[in-house]
Design a protein around this motif. Structure first.
Motif, PDB file in Angstrom:
ATOM      1  N   GLY A   1      -7.195  -7.368  -6.431  1.00 20.00           N
ATOM      2  CA  GLY A   1      -6.690  -5.989  -6.450  1.00 20.00           C
ATOM      3  C   GLY A   1      -5.305  -5.921  -5.829  1.00 20.00           C
TER       4      GLY A   1
ATOM      5  N   GLY B   1     -13.769  -3.928 -13.031  1.00 20.55           N
ATOM      6  CA  GLY B   1     -13.774  -5.169 -12.260  1.00 20.55           C
ATOM      7  C   GLY B   1     -13.131  -5.043 -10.898  1.00 20.55           C
ATOM      8  N   MET B   2     -12.370  -3.963 -10.672  1.00 25.09           N
ATOM      9  CA  MET B   2     -11.723  -3.800  -9.369  1.00 25.09           C
ATOM     10  C   MET B   2     -12.764  -3.381  -8.325  1.00 25.09           C
ATOM     11  SD  MET B   2      -8.316  -4.166  -9.381  1.00 25.09           S
ATOM     12  CE  MET B   2      -7.236  -2.893  -8.751  1.00 25.09           C
ATOM     13  N   CYS B   3     -12.490  -3.776  -7.081  1.00 19.86           N
ATOM     14  CA  CYS B   3     -13.468  -3.594  -6.024  1.00 19.86           C
ATOM     15  C   CYS B   3     -13.325  -2.261  -5.303  1.00 19.86           C
ATOM     16  CB  CYS B   3     -13.300  -4.720  -5.023  1.00 19.86           C
ATOM     17  SG  CYS B   3     -11.579  -4.960  -4.566  1.00 19.86           S
ATOM     18  N   HIS B   4     -12.427  -1.415  -5.753  1.00 17.71           N
ATOM     19  CA  HIS B   4     -12.173  -0.169  -5.030  1.00 17.71           C
ATOM     20  C   HIS B   4     -11.535   0.832  -5.989  1.00 17.71           C
ATOM     21  CE1 HIS B   4      -8.341  -2.227  -5.180  1.00 17.71           C
ATOM     22  NE2 HIS B   4      -7.823  -1.028  -5.215  1.00 17.71           N
TER      23      HIS B   4
ATOM     24  N   VAL C   1       0.690  -6.211   4.894  1.00 15.08           N
ATOM     25  CA  VAL C   1       0.560  -6.786   3.548  1.00 15.08           C
ATOM     26  C   VAL C   1       1.798  -6.273   2.838  1.00 15.08           C
ATOM     27  CG1 VAL C   1      -0.821  -7.005   1.457  1.00 15.08           C
ATOM     28  CG2 VAL C   1      -1.950  -6.622   3.646  1.00 15.08           C
TER      29      VAL C   1
ATOM     30  N   VAL D   1     -15.232  -3.470   2.466  1.00 10.83           N
ATOM     31  CA  VAL D   1     -13.908  -4.021   2.770  1.00 10.83           C
ATOM     32  C   VAL D   1     -12.802  -3.245   2.051  1.00 10.83           C
ATOM     33  CG1 VAL D   1     -12.480  -6.096   2.814  1.00 10.83           C
ATOM     34  CG2 VAL D   1     -14.946  -6.290   3.090  1.00 10.83           C
ATOM     35  N   CYS D   2     -12.739  -3.419   0.727  1.00 11.23           N
ATOM     36  CA  CYS D   2     -11.581  -2.925  -0.025  1.00 11.23           C
ATOM     37  C   CYS D   2     -11.436  -1.401  -0.045  1.00 11.23           C
ATOM     38  CB  CYS D   2     -11.607  -3.460  -1.441  1.00 11.23           C
ATOM     39  SG  CYS D   2     -12.216  -5.138  -1.499  1.00 11.23           S
TER      40      CYS D   2
ATOM     41  N   ASN E   1       0.602   3.638  -3.050  1.00 10.20           N
ATOM     42  CA  ASN E   1      -0.697   4.313  -3.096  1.00 10.20           C
ATOM     43  C   ASN E   1      -0.797   5.405  -2.032  1.00 10.20           C
ATOM     44  OD1 ASN E   1      -3.462   4.559  -4.115  1.00 10.20           O
ATOM     45  ND2 ASN E   1      -4.004   3.908  -2.043  1.00 10.20           N
TER      46      ASN E   1
ATOM     47  N   MET F   1     -12.060 -11.042  -4.881  1.00  8.67           N
ATOM     48  CA  MET F   1     -12.101  -9.715  -5.523  1.00  8.67           C
ATOM     49  C   MET F   1     -11.076  -8.782  -4.888  1.00  8.67           C
ATOM     50  SD  MET F   1     -15.791  -8.142  -6.109  1.00  8.67           S
ATOM     51  CE  MET F   1     -16.067  -6.788  -7.219  1.00  8.67           C
ATOM     52  N   HIS F   2     -11.106  -8.715  -3.602  1.00 11.76           N
ATOM     53  CA  HIS F   2     -10.200  -7.896  -2.812  1.00 11.76           C
ATOM     54  C   HIS F   2      -8.747  -8.353  -3.029  1.00 11.76           C
ATOM     55  CE1 HIS F   2      -8.752  -5.858   0.712  1.00 11.76           C
ATOM     56  NE2 HIS F   2      -8.431  -6.979   1.290  1.00 11.76           N
TER      57      HIS F   2
ATOM     58  N   ASP G   1      -8.261   3.606  -6.198  1.00 13.43           N
ATOM     59  CA  ASP G   1      -7.066   4.060  -5.490  1.00 13.43           C
ATOM     60  C   ASP G   1      -6.783   5.508  -5.893  1.00 13.43           C
ATOM     61  OD1 ASP G   1      -5.898   3.926  -7.981  1.00 13.43           O
ATOM     62  OD2 ASP G   1      -4.752   2.112  -7.556  1.00 13.43           O
TER      63      ASP G   1
ATOM     64  N   PHE H   1       0.816  -1.208   0.000  1.00  4.14           N
ATOM     65  CA  PHE H   1       0.000   0.000   0.000  1.00  4.14           C
ATOM     66  C   PHE H   1       0.859   1.272   0.000  1.00  4.14           C
ATOM     67  CE2 PHE H   1      -2.587  -3.120   2.523  1.00  4.14           C
ATOM     68  CZ  PHE H   1      -3.440  -3.434   1.484  1.00  4.14           C
TER      69      PHE H   1
ATOM     70  N   GLU I   1      -9.308   0.114   2.533  1.00  6.20           N
ATOM     71  CA  GLU I   1      -7.896  -0.239   2.526  1.00  6.20           C
ATOM     72  C   GLU I   1      -7.052   0.726   1.685  1.00  6.20           C
ATOM     73  OE1 GLU I   1      -6.261  -3.563   4.310  1.00  6.20           O
ATOM     74  OE2 GLU I   1      -7.788  -4.349   2.975  1.00  6.20           O
ATOM     75  N   PHE I   2      -7.709   1.412   0.746  1.00  6.03           N
ATOM     76  CA  PHE I   2      -6.970   2.226  -0.210  1.00  6.03           C
ATOM     77  C   PHE I   2      -7.318   3.701  -0.064  1.00  6.03           C
ATOM     78  CE2 PHE I   2      -7.200  -2.018  -1.898  1.00  6.03           C
ATOM     79  CZ  PHE I   2      -5.903  -2.231  -2.350  1.00  6.03           C
TER      80      PHE I   2
ATOM     81  N   ARG J   1       2.841  -4.895  -9.691  1.00  9.16           N
ATOM     82  CA  ARG J   1       3.441  -3.599 -10.040  1.00  9.16           C
ATOM     83  C   ARG J   1       4.758  -3.397  -9.277  1.00  9.16           C
ATOM     84  NH1 ARG J   1       0.457   1.212  -7.508  1.00  9.16           N
ATOM     85  NH2 ARG J   1       1.506   0.174  -5.784  1.00  9.16           N
ATOM     86  N   ASP J   2       4.754  -3.676  -7.961  1.00 13.73           N
ATOM     87  CA  ASP J   2       5.960  -3.454  -7.158  1.00 13.73           C
ATOM     88  C   ASP J   2       7.078  -4.441  -7.504  1.00 13.73           C
ATOM     89  OD1 ASP J   2       4.701  -1.369  -5.949  1.00 13.73           O
ATOM     90  OD2 ASP J   2       4.403  -2.329  -4.000  1.00 13.73           O
TER      91      ASP J   2
ATOM     92  N   PHE K   1      -2.581  -7.195  -8.081  1.00 11.65           N
ATOM     93  CA  PHE K   1      -2.127  -6.220  -9.088  1.00 11.65           C
ATOM     94  C   PHE K   1      -1.087  -5.260  -8.511  1.00 11.65           C
ATOM     95  CE2 PHE K   1      -6.392  -6.989 -11.315  1.00 11.65           C
ATOM     96  CZ  PHE K   1      -5.821  -7.868 -12.223  1.00 11.65           C
ATOM     97  N   TYR K   2      -1.271  -4.880  -7.235  1.00  7.29           N
ATOM     98  CA  TYR K   2      -0.267  -4.011  -6.600  1.00  7.29           C
ATOM     99  C   TYR K   2       1.056  -4.756  -6.407  1.00  7.29           C
ATOM    100  CZ  TYR K   2      -3.775  -0.508  -5.575  1.00  7.29           C
ATOM    101  OH  TYR K   2      -4.736   0.447  -5.693  1.00  7.29           O
TER     102      TYR K   2
ATOM    103  N   ILE L   1     -18.364  -0.701 -10.890  1.00 10.71           N
ATOM    104  CA  ILE L   1     -17.692  -1.696 -11.728  1.00 10.71           C
ATOM    105  C   ILE L   1     -18.183  -1.543 -13.165  1.00 10.71           C
ATOM    106  CG2 ILE L   1     -17.575  -4.186 -12.177  1.00 10.71           C
ATOM    107  CD1 ILE L   1     -17.332  -4.503  -9.097  1.00 10.71           C
TER     108      ILE L   1
END
Lengths: 224, 118
Positions: free
Chosen positions: B5, A94-97, B106, A127-128, A17, B1-2, A99, A14, A131-132, B12-13, B8-9, A70
């Motif tokens: 995502g 399709g992503m759940c959030h 994470v 949830v997601c 981001n 789903m979570h 950033d 994270f 987090e972002f 990238r890293d 993908f991060y 979405i």
């Protein structure tokens, strides 16, 4: 046997981001634009609440809305038709959030010179999105009565990142075992600083309290 | 789903780390995943398989998960305790002034790259 070399990284996924989000906040501050990140479950009444809130504030502030989903653009069209303010739809593919980078791309489609307040309606999910960091100035979430007063216990992170918890659909409280005092207590356990605002978006009851909070927030952001 | 995502991060890293280290294939990525990070390791590795095999750099690359136990600290009696077992309330003094010390990581710990023997 093949030899393996280990390269140490030791980096939170994270981290990138969070840096993007801080940069975005700094830019928004310079331009005098306030970004509110609004989160909730699907069907909590985000769009109806927004329409009510915007109609209370649109003579005092220049407002724009970014709807993240979405798929589809039903929410953006609904907001534009009901309030007349600029509203754009973001697809997360399709992503759940969302950033910070996706938020920045969305903002580039708005004319920020003519805007005081941008409301980002995040993907319906408890949830997601928590987090972002999107780069928003504040986070708010809507919890609707049918979801239950124990949601803060089940989704602790969401409630710990929110500055305001709007409890919507108070008109149906008698039909559900929803205890507002308990709900306040559960929110306080997760986040002592969060403010709880009960509203009924359908009748408009209490929405002015949320609108006043938002108005003061935007004014302070621009003046500090 | 979570988890997708998050994958993908990670990709990238890891791509960035591979470029920084002039590496053209990664054989394993080691993650530190905290017990209360809300990431489900099984879902993470499933999503990883699907997404990583689409990248030349990561084809066949394994995602290894190190679980970091969650530990909370009680501000009232200054003791540490297991978060998952006892939750928010301190098991020693029943105090509520507790906070998480670790367990929500994470984090990419390290990557493994094949090295040709000399």
């Amino acid at each position: 046997m093949e030899e393996v070399k280990v390269i140490e990284i030791k980096k939170s996924v994270f981290a990138e981001n969070e840096k993007d989000a801080d940069d975005l906040r700094t830019e928004l501050k310079k331009r005098g634009v306030y970004l509110l990140n609004l989160m909730s479950s699907p069907g909590s009444g985000k769009t109806t609440t927004l329409i009510r809130t915007i109609n209370l504030l649109k003579d005092k502030l220049r407002i724009a809305v970014m709807e993240a989903d979405i798929d589809s653009n039903v929410d953006a069209v609904k907001i534009r038709e009901a309030t007349g303010i600029p509203s754009i739809q973001l697809h997360t593919g399709g992503m759940c959030h969302l950033d910070a980078e996706m938020t920045r791309q969305g903002l580039s489609n708005l004319d920020l010179e003519d805007v005081d307040l941008v409301i980002l309606e995040n993907v319906g999910n408890l949830v997601c999105p928590a987090e972002f960091d999107t780069g928003s100035c504040r986070n708010a979430m809507i919890l609707s009565v049918p979801e239950g007063d124990d949601k803060p216990l089940k989704y602790p992170l969401m409630f710990s990142v929110c500055d305001v918890v709007v409890v919507n659909k108070t008109d149906v409280m008698p039909y559900f075992d929803f205890d507002l005092d308990k709900c306040r207590e559960y929110v306080r356990m997760r986040n002592p600083k969060a403010r709880v605002i009960p509203i009924c978006a359908k009748t408009g009851e209490g929405v002015e309290v949320f609108a006043d909070w938002l108005f003061r927030e935007v004014r302070n952001w621009k003046n500090q | 789903m979570h988890e997708l995502g998050i994958v993908f991060y990670i990709i990238r890293d890891v791509k960035q780390a591979a470029a920084d280290n002039h590496v053209d294939h990664v054989s394993a990525v080691v993650m530190n995943i905290g017990e209360v990070s809300t990431v489900v390791p099984e879902y993470l590795t499933d999503c990883w398989r699907w997404a990583a095999d689409k990248e030349d750099l990561l084809r066949g690359c394994e995602l290894k998960v190190c679980t970091i136990p969650a530990v909370s600290f009680c501000d009232d009696c200054r003791k540490e305790y297991e978060t998952v077992r006892f939750g928010r309330n301190c098991p020693f003094c029943q105090g509520e002034n507790t906070y998480l010390l670790r367990g929500n990581e994470v984090e990419i710990k390290e990557i493994e790259v094949p090295e040709c023997p000399l």
